[in-house]
Design a protein around this motif. Sequence first.
Motif, short mmCIF file in Angstrom:
data_model
loop_
_atom_site.label_atom_id
_atom_site.label_comp_id
_atom_site.label_asym_id
_atom_site.label_seq_id
_atom_site.Cartn_x
_atom_site.Cartn_y
_atom_site.Cartn_z
N UNK A 1 30.12 53.67 10.86
CA UNK A 1 28.72 54.07 10.65
C UNK A 1 28.08 53.20 9.58
N UNK A 2 26.85 52.78 9.86
CA UNK A 2 26.07 51.96 8.92
C UNK A 2 26.70 50.60 8.64
N UNK A 3 27.65 50.18 9.46
CA UNK A 3 28.31 48.90 9.21
C UNK A 3 27.56 47.77 9.92
N UNK A 4 27.99 46.54 9.67
CA UNK A 4 27.40 45.38 10.33
C UNK A 4 28.47 44.63 11.10
N UNK A 5 29.33 45.38 11.80
CA UNK A 5 30.33 44.70 12.62
C UNK A 5 29.64 44.07 13.81
N UNK A 6 30.17 42.92 14.24
CA UNK A 6 29.57 42.21 15.37
C UNK A 6 30.42 42.36 16.63
N UNK A 7 31.71 42.52 16.45
CA UNK A 7 32.58 42.77 17.60
C UNK A 7 33.72 43.69 17.15
N UNK A 8 34.23 44.43 18.11
CA UNK A 8 35.32 45.36 17.83
C UNK A 8 36.29 45.33 19.00
N UNK A 9 37.55 45.07 18.68
CA UNK A 9 38.61 45.08 19.68
C UNK A 9 39.49 46.28 19.42
N UNK B 1 30.32 60.26 15.39
CA UNK B 1 29.50 59.35 14.59
C UNK B 1 30.24 58.08 14.17
N UNK B 2 31.28 57.70 14.89
CA UNK B 2 32.07 56.51 14.54
C UNK B 2 31.22 55.25 14.48
N UNK B 3 30.16 55.19 15.31
CA UNK B 3 29.30 54.01 15.37
C UNK B 3 27.85 54.33 15.02
N UNK B 4 27.63 55.38 14.28
CA UNK B 4 26.27 55.81 13.94
C UNK B 4 25.52 54.70 13.20
N UNK B 5 24.35 54.36 13.71
CA UNK B 5 23.50 53.31 13.12
C UNK B 5 24.23 51.99 12.94
N UNK B 6 25.13 51.70 13.82
CA UNK B 6 25.86 50.43 13.80
C UNK B 6 25.14 49.48 14.76
N UNK C 1 22.71 55.41 17.80
CA UNK C 1 23.11 54.03 18.00
C UNK C 1 22.09 53.32 18.86
N UNK C 2 21.62 52.13 18.45
CA UNK C 2 20.61 51.43 19.23
C UNK C 2 20.97 49.99 19.57
N UNK C 3 22.06 49.45 19.06
CA UNK C 3 22.36 48.04 19.25
C UNK C 3 23.19 47.69 20.46
N UNK C 4 23.92 48.61 21.01
CA UNK C 4 24.85 48.32 22.09
C UNK C 4 24.14 47.84 23.34
N UNK C 5 24.52 46.63 23.79
CA UNK C 5 23.93 46.06 25.01
C UNK C 5 24.91 46.11 26.17
N UNK C 6 26.19 46.05 25.86
CA UNK C 6 27.23 46.05 26.90
C UNK C 6 28.32 47.03 26.51
N UNK C 7 28.54 48.00 27.37
CA UNK C 7 29.60 48.98 27.16
C UNK C 7 30.46 49.01 28.41
N UNK C 8 31.73 48.68 28.24
CA UNK C 8 32.68 48.73 29.35
C UNK C 8 33.65 49.86 29.07
N UNK C 9 33.75 50.77 30.03
CA UNK C 9 34.63 51.92 29.87
C UNK C 9 35.59 51.94 31.05
#
Length: 143
Positions: free
Chosen positions: A77-85, A96-101, A123-131
């Motif tokens: 939350x509130x972080x500026x990560x660019x990618x997560x594996x 809330x793991x990615x709240x405002x990320x 969350x507003x930044x996610x453009x691609x979500x693969x599940x």
Amino acid sequence: MKRSLLFITTLLIALNLQSQEVKVDGIFYWLNQGEQTAETIKNWTESAYTGDIVIPDKITQGGIEYKVTRIGFYTFAESTITSLTLPNTIVELGSFAFQNCTTLESLVVPSSVLRCSCAFDDYVGLKHLTIYSLDHLDLSGCI
């Protein structure tokens, strides 16, 4: 009365020995020593996570291996990560793991993930979500 106090003190000590917070390769984890599992956590005293993050499938602490099974509440939350594996050992994305990320643009959720508890709230930044394994993933309240 003394017995009750001694029992409570002993119980608290035992519980404290069963779990602890550690930092491994810049990521904070909560270790469950009884189950030998670990979950990522947010450290509220240091700055937020940034950049490209790779969560390993296991970490070693004190000569003991802990399987990383959960992305904990507010971890990024509130972080500026660019990618997560994420490894295939993760079974839950905490609330809330990615709240405002907003800098995380793409995320692959492995098939091992079975629970997602409002992880993407605000969350507003996610453009691609693969599940993977949609049949087994409860996304109610997630996105």
